[in-house]
Design an enzyme around this catalytic site. Structure first.
Site: not given
Ligand code: DGL
Length: 275
Positions: A13-14, A76, A78, A158, A190, A192
């Site tokens: 993930d990011s 992730c 994104t 967060e 997403c 989060h």
């Molecule tokens: N992990 C990212 C997502 O699920 C969210 C956080 C980010 O923008 O990197 O899209």
């Protein structure tokens, strides 16, 4: 030689958001070994350009290949939205599961009135990844998909502001468009957003929430079972899931945030550099 069952599953993930996906993987396939990579030095990806996300996704994938993984989970939304092809090309023979397809299928099975809402980062929403996948899976059936970018949810989650009154005001604002469209299913597109599920249920009590992490974990279970690579339940009691953590930075609040996403404590992460 290492048997397929002994190989780990790579998850990236990011940042730490993908831990909400890892939590679901541990729930459905608890006896597997996991390697989790969070690109915490470069998070968030959600407001970045497609080219940059592709470059980062390639680097994350190469790192996991080096770890000899048997499966890659793109934890992730994104990356799954804009760079899944890059991950698949880089991974070669290693299978890849993203967030979009499993959740799109679940949303289609859930909706009765054929109106589905999607919430996600700007990158995910502008890619229309969920809309495209839902329409392709629906064949010719009429389904309306309404999407809303909710960029403020990532920093709010967060910061641990899950029950804060300002988060509620912001959520009401973001979700108002989807409420007006009368969606009966909402994809939490997403990593989060599952943390905010309770709040979404209060604002849209009639709506069925879809957590992509949960559905991608079920896909992983099925894929490994079908290929004979699943680690079966062991006789001994599982005291702690087997997870190695790698990050590109250890930010302040890391452990607190990781605990929120995962629901259990984690071992010291190993700091690495991606290039
Ligand atoms: N992990 C990212 C997502 O699920 C969210 C956080 C980010 O923008 O990197 O899209």
């Amino acid at each position: 030689m290492v048997s397929p069952q002994e190989k780990p599953i790579g998850v990236f993930d990011s940042g730490i958001g993908g831990l909400s996906v890892l939590k679901q993987l541990v729930r459905f396939i608890p006896y597997e070994r996991f390697i989790y990579l969070g690109d915490t030095a470069r998070v968030p990806y959600g407001n970045r350009s497609v080219d940059i996300v592709k470059e980062y996704a390639k680097q994350c994938t190469e790192f996991l290949i080096e770890k000899n993984v048997k499966l890659i989970i793109v934890a992730c939304n994104t990356v799954s939205s804009v760079a899944l092809e890059t991950v698949i090309e880089t991974a070669g023979k290693i299978p890849v599961i993203g967030m979009i397809k499993p959740a799109a299928g679940a949303a289609l099975r859930s909706t009765v009135n054929k109106k589905i809402g999607i919430i996600g980062t700007r990158a995910t929403v502008s890619s229309n990844s969920y809309g495209k996948e839902i329409h392709s899976l629906a064949n010719n059936e009429q389904v309306d998909v309404f999407s809303q970018a909710c960029p403020l949810f990532v920093p709010l989650a967060e910061e641990g502001m899950i029950r804060h009154s300002s988060t509620k005001v912001i959520a009401e604002e973001y979700l108002s468009v989807l409420k007006e469209q009368n969606v009966d299913t909402l994809v939490l597109g997403c990593t989060h957003y599952p943390l905010l599920s309770q709040l979404f249920k209060e604002i849209m009590p009639e709506v069925n929430l879809i957590d992509p992490g949960e559905h991608s974990a079920v896909s992983a279970l099925r894929l490994l079972a079908e290929s004979g690579e699943l680690v079966e339940e062991k006789d001994e009691f599982l005291i702690k899931p087997n997870i190695e953590f790698y990050v590109t930075d250890v930010p302040a609040l890391f452990y607190e945030q990781a605990q929120n996403f995962l629901g259990f404590g984690i071992d010291e992460p190993i700091k690495i550099t991606l290039e």
